[in-house]
Design a protein around this motif. Structure first.
Motif, short mmCIF file in Angstrom:
data_model
loop_
_atom_site.label_atom_id
_atom_site.label_comp_id
_atom_site.label_asym_id
_atom_site.label_seq_id
_atom_site.Cartn_x
_atom_site.Cartn_y
_atom_site.Cartn_z
N TYR A 101 0.81 -1.35 -0.01
CA TYR A 101 -0.03 0.22 -0.01
C TYR A 101 0.84 1.32 0.02
O TYR A 101 2.00 1.01 0.39
CB TYR A 101 -1.03 -0.21 0.86
N GLY A 102 0.26 2.28 -0.67
CA GLY A 102 0.99 3.57 -0.66
C GLY A 102 1.13 3.90 -2.02
O GLY A 102 0.18 3.66 -2.97
N ALA A 103 2.17 4.58 -2.35
CA ALA A 103 2.27 4.91 -3.80
C ALA A 103 2.47 3.90 -4.99
O ALA A 103 2.78 2.78 -4.28
CB ALA A 103 3.65 6.20 -3.94
N ARG A 104 2.48 4.38 -6.20
CA ARG A 104 2.35 3.18 -7.19
C ARG A 104 3.93 3.11 -7.41
O ARG A 104 4.68 3.91 -7.23
CB ARG A 104 1.75 3.84 -8.55
N THR A 105 4.34 2.05 -7.92
CA THR A 105 5.84 1.74 -8.41
C THR A 105 6.07 2.38 -9.69
O THR A 105 5.51 1.99 -10.83
CB THR A 105 5.82 0.20 -8.24
N GLY A 106 7.20 2.96 -9.57
CA GLY A 106 7.51 3.74 -11.04
C GLY A 106 9.07 3.36 -11.24
O GLY A 106 9.60 2.59 -10.70
N GLY A 107 9.52 3.90 -12.33
CA GLY A 107 10.69 3.64 -12.91
C GLY A 107 11.84 4.39 -12.07
O GLY A 107 13.04 4.21 -12.28
N LEU A 151 3.29 -10.63 -8.80
CA LEU A 151 4.02 -9.41 -9.08
C LEU A 151 3.12 -8.47 -10.24
O LEU A 151 3.21 -7.30 -10.14
CB LEU A 151 5.46 -9.51 -9.65
N ASP A 152 2.42 -9.32 -11.02
CA ASP A 152 1.47 -8.43 -12.09
C ASP A 152 0.64 -7.65 -11.40
O ASP A 152 -0.22 -6.91 -12.02
CB ASP A 152 1.03 -9.37 -12.85
N THR A 153 0.25 -7.83 -10.03
CA THR A 153 -1.00 -7.15 -9.35
C THR A 153 -0.37 -5.97 -8.75
O THR A 153 -1.14 -5.03 -8.51
CB THR A 153 -1.41 -8.07 -8.17
N VAL A 154 1.14 -5.58 -8.82
CA VAL A 154 1.66 -4.40 -8.37
C VAL A 154 1.24 -3.25 -9.03
O VAL A 154 1.28 -2.99 -10.21
CB VAL A 154 3.25 -4.58 -8.35
N PRO A 155 0.44 -1.98 -8.43
CA PRO A 155 0.15 -1.01 -9.00
C PRO A 155 1.31 -0.30 -9.59
O PRO A 155 2.21 0.03 -8.66
CB PRO A 155 -0.53 -0.08 -8.15
N LEU A 156 1.47 0.19 -10.96
CA LEU A 156 2.50 0.85 -11.39
C LEU A 156 1.98 2.20 -12.06
O LEU A 156 0.85 2.53 -12.23
CB LEU A 156 2.91 -0.07 -12.74
N ARG A 157 3.17 3.13 -11.98
CA ARG A 157 3.03 4.39 -12.60
C ARG A 157 3.33 4.54 -14.09
O ARG A 157 3.04 5.36 -15.04
CB ARG A 157 3.96 5.34 -12.05
N ASP A 158 4.24 2.92 -14.30
CA ASP A 158 4.69 2.89 -15.77
C ASP A 158 4.58 1.27 -16.23
O ASP A 158 5.32 0.78 -15.53
CB ASP A 158 6.33 3.32 -15.63
N SER A 159 3.51 1.28 -17.26
CA SER A 159 3.39 0.05 -17.43
C SER A 159 4.18 -0.63 -18.24
O SER A 159 4.25 -2.08 -18.41
CB SER A 159 1.87 0.05 -18.39
N SER A 160 5.26 -0.06 -18.39
CA SER A 160 6.29 -0.77 -19.58
C SER A 160 7.43 -1.17 -18.61
O SER A 160 8.32 -2.01 -19.18
CB SER A 160 7.11 0.42 -20.42
#
Length: 749
Positions: free
Chosen positions: A218-224, A303-312
């Motif tokens: 929980y918290g922010a989305r995961t980014g690059g 791992l594919d359920t992790v909310p992302l800021r960058d789908s790539s």
């Protein structure tokens, strides 16, 4: 990606892998293959590379750090020690306090604002993860030469990052240090400390137990941003060219963190978590492996359920990302819905990404395909252990033989006066108000003392006025001359600073900043400093509760001075009895406590007047430090002193100037018989303090000092609007203030 990545890895043992590019050594890569019985998958390689980095695994330092446990003094106040996110101590009345200091050095050189900001954010989450409400932060800082052009780039950015993030969180910044030295030119030190408060029953630990319990991110989305981050950045030296690892620096969002704090504290109040871990260095790789390793079973993560800021983002990048403002919780199935409700209330994204299993493996899947199958302890707690070679450097004898006693001294009173002004206006001794005024020191309304006091102090109970004080100190010049003594002097100064405010020192956290461990001279410095700190804590009865090691602070072949920064936390029963540094009442009597010897090695005077570093640092007498602390604490509690200031960098004259300026009152001082005026003013002998004693309390105070065997010399009186040293010089406070306050703003302008 193949249909079953783990099986594919087992069937293709000779496939090339970028282990060296990820910072692994050849023997480390071989060890991973031995553990797994096959080559690792790309995702596994990513996890091992960040978790086995110097920053995360302590592979070069842990053989020395074990002394902190082996030599730990018995201390009934210690509730949680080394090994968790932060140490916890009992401060009475059912309260527990957690605190820790960590480094964010390399990222802050590359991106000063974000590096420093995310350093604050990371240490705050460590404290939050223990179950505590964060109540204050501190920042010990080291920069390159004050007049170097790059200092103008790094310093304002770091200060803005600390202030911007901490102020937005609503956390008072109550102390720290700012030191300039050319040795930090390519490796500034940005250390961050946080203090948190909770009740004993609210302590939480980082473990994942209970098969079937859910893993919630929980918290922010995961980014690059932050891919590899500090785990990679802090595990190698910079070369002589400017670093180009900008994408590896995390980007912080303090408003998201504020929501995360309040959300987590509500989750704690409703007792919804069985284990919790913040996501800092090494991101999800760390959180999943450490939670599973410390628990009683295994873990399966989708791992594919992790909310992302960058789908790539690839699976490897998701596992390595150090995106900020994220936490990982272990929650019983029956409590998941309420957990998610609270997160939604606070507008915090929360996702079930896995569960605790009955097995013993950490298994991670990506769209149904298994990409990780590892024993979690091998990732989190069983990384490499290096017994690095170390040797006393061949230049150490010559450095110590280059005694500061040979340096030319003031020829007359006029030159003595001029050097006093030169000292108090030098970058390291000058006022840091330009910096600290950018930090909110009083938000929340519980700050009792803040910079430029000897230690920061906050009230933690409004009804009883129970409080805690924290000071951070470290003198790299002393440690360069003698790492063992230098570490003990850092401990002694922080211990003394806490006691000077009236608080009783309880425990320490440390941030050990050194050059490359691959240099035997640096490893000798580290080994000696660690030994000195462990021995010192044993003598003073202050256990090490946790901390951080920062190595590879080196540009090319040039390492920073060994810089062990020590944070001491103390408790005070009633913050209304605290002792400030400022002289505020005329007629009060000034007493110098302790022994003054001719000790100028590594001194501020030798640096400012002669640009010299050599000789031996001041002697360390920890029993004297303990006695001095007892006197200062008793005098504060019983109303025998109205002001107190420890003596350290700059000696007595620096302390007098600061106390006069802070309180707005002058002082008339007499040099004791038999003591050279120069030594009296500039010596940096340890175990000393100057106190202002009301005339009505003089007899009681001197009787106490005499009964306990502490030297107490009456040296003057609080009086007038100048600092006057009889037979030597008079300097108006306005002239002192102008010299003291103009330097830092002038450097940055």
């Amino acid at each position: 990606m193949s249909l079953d990545t783990v099986k594919h890895a087992a069937g293709t043992p000779d496939a090339g892998q970028p282990w060296a590019e990820l910072g692994l050594k050849e023997d480390e890569y071989a060890r991973i293959r031995e553990i797994l019985g096959r080559r690792p998958t790309g995702a596994e390689l990513a996890m091992y590379s960040v978790m086995w980095s110097e920053h995360c695994s302590y592979k070069s330092s842990k053989v020395h750090l074990k002394q902190f446990g082996e030599k730990a003094p018995e201390n009934d106040a210690l509730l949680v020690g080394i090994g968790e996110n932060a140490g916890v101590v009992d401060v009475g009345q059912g309260y527990a306090v957690t605190f820790k200091v960590e480094s964010h050095n390399h990222p802050s050189y590359i991106e000063p604002y974000q590096g420093a900001a995310t350093g604050v954010g990371g240490i705050v989450r460590d404290i939050l993860a223990m179950g505590a409400r964060p109540v204050a932060v501190m920042d010990p800082l080291r920069f390159g030469a004050a007049d170097h052009p790059d200092t103008k780039r790094v310093l304002p950015g770091v200060v803005a990052g600390i202030g911007g993030y901490g102020n937005c969180l609503g956390l008072p910044n109550i102390g720290g240090e700012v030191v300039f030295d050319p040795c930090y030119q390519g490796n500034p030190l940005v250390n961050a400390l946080c203090v948190g408060v909770m009740k004993h029953e609210d302590i939480h630990l980082a473990k994942a137990s209970g098969a079937g319990n859910k893993v919630i991110l929980y918290g922010a989305r995961t980014g690059g941003d932050g891919i590899g981050g500090v785990s990679v950045l802090a595990s190698e030296t910079f070369d002589d060219s400017k670093p180009t690892k900008r994408p590896a620096v995390q980007v912080g969002d303090p408003f998201q963190e504020k929501l995360l704090i309040e959300c987590t504290l509500e989750i704690f109040r409703e007792k919804l978590v069985a284990g919790i871990q913040d996501l800092g260095g090494a991101g999800l790789s760390c959180a999943t492996s450490e939670l599973a390793s410390a628990g009683s079973g295994g873990m399966r993560v989708e791992l594919d359920t992790v909310p992302l800021r960058d789908s790539s983002l690839s699976p490897e990048e998701i596992l390595m990302s150090e995106s900020q403002e994220r936490m990982c919780a272990i929650v019983e199935p029956g409590k998941v819905d309420r957990f998610l409700e609270i997160c939604e209330k606070w507008d915090v994204i929360a996702t079930v990404i896995g569960e605790v299993t009955e097995g013993s493996r950490l298994e991670i899947f990506w769209h149904g395909e298994q990409i990780v199958d590892v024993p979690p302890r091998s990732v989190a707690h069983e990384g490499p252990t290096y017994h690095r070679p170390y040797a006393r450097p061949d230049w150490q004898d010559a450095l110590q033989a280059d005694d500061a006693a040979k340096l030319p001294r003031p020829a007359d009173a006029a030159e003595l006066r001029a050097q006093v002004l030169q000292l108090v206006g030098s970058p390291n001794q000058a006022s840091k108000a330009w910096i600290t005024d950018q930090y909110d020191r009083f938000v929340q309304g519980n700050t009792v003392l803040a910079q430029p006091e000897d230690s920061g102090m906050v009230r933690i109970d409004e009804d009883t006025n129970l409080g805690v004080a924290v000071a951070t100190d470290g003198n790299g010049r002393y440690a360069k001359l003698d790492p063992y003594a230098g570490a003990q002097l850092a401990l002694a100064e922080a211990y003394r600073n806490v006691a000077a405010t009236g608080a009783r020192p309880l425990a320490i956290s440390d941030c050990l900043n050194f050059g490359s461990p691959e240099d035997p001279a640096v490893m000798w410095q580290f080994a000696e400093a660690t030994r000195g700190l462990a021995d010192g804590c044993q003598t003073l009865g202050t256990p090490v509760t946790g901390g951080n090691v920062s190595l590879y602070n080196q540009t090319g072949d040039v390492a920073i001075h060994p810089t062990p920064v020590v944070a001491v936390l103390g408790v005070i029963d009633d913050v209304t009895r605290r002792t400030p540094v400022g002289f505020a009442e005329e007629g009060q009597l000034l007493y110098l406590l302790g022994d003054t010897r001719e000790e100028l090695g590594g001194s501020a005077w030798s640096q400012v007047v002669h640009d010299h570093l050599g000789g031996l640092p001041p002697q360390v007498d920890l029993e004297r430090e303990r006695l001095l602390a007892e006197i200062l604490i008793s005098a504060s509690r019983d109303g025998m002193v109205d002001a107190a200031h420890d003596l350290s960098d700059g000696g007595l004259v620096q302390a007098l100037v600061e106390s006069c300026l802070h309180g707005g009152k002058g002082a008339r001082v007499v040099v004791p018989d038999g003591l050279d005026p120069f030594v009296f003013l500039f010596s940096e002998s340890a175990g000393r303090a100057v106190v202002a004693v009301p005339r009505s309390e003089e007899l009681r105070f001197t009787d106490m000092c005499g009964a306990r065997g502490l030297p107490a010399t009456r040296i003057g009186v609080v009086d007038g609007d100048e600092l006057a040293v009889q037979g030597q010089f008079d300097i108006p406070l306005d002239e002192l203030r102008a010299a003291h306050e103009a330097t830092v703003p002038g450097l940055i302008a």
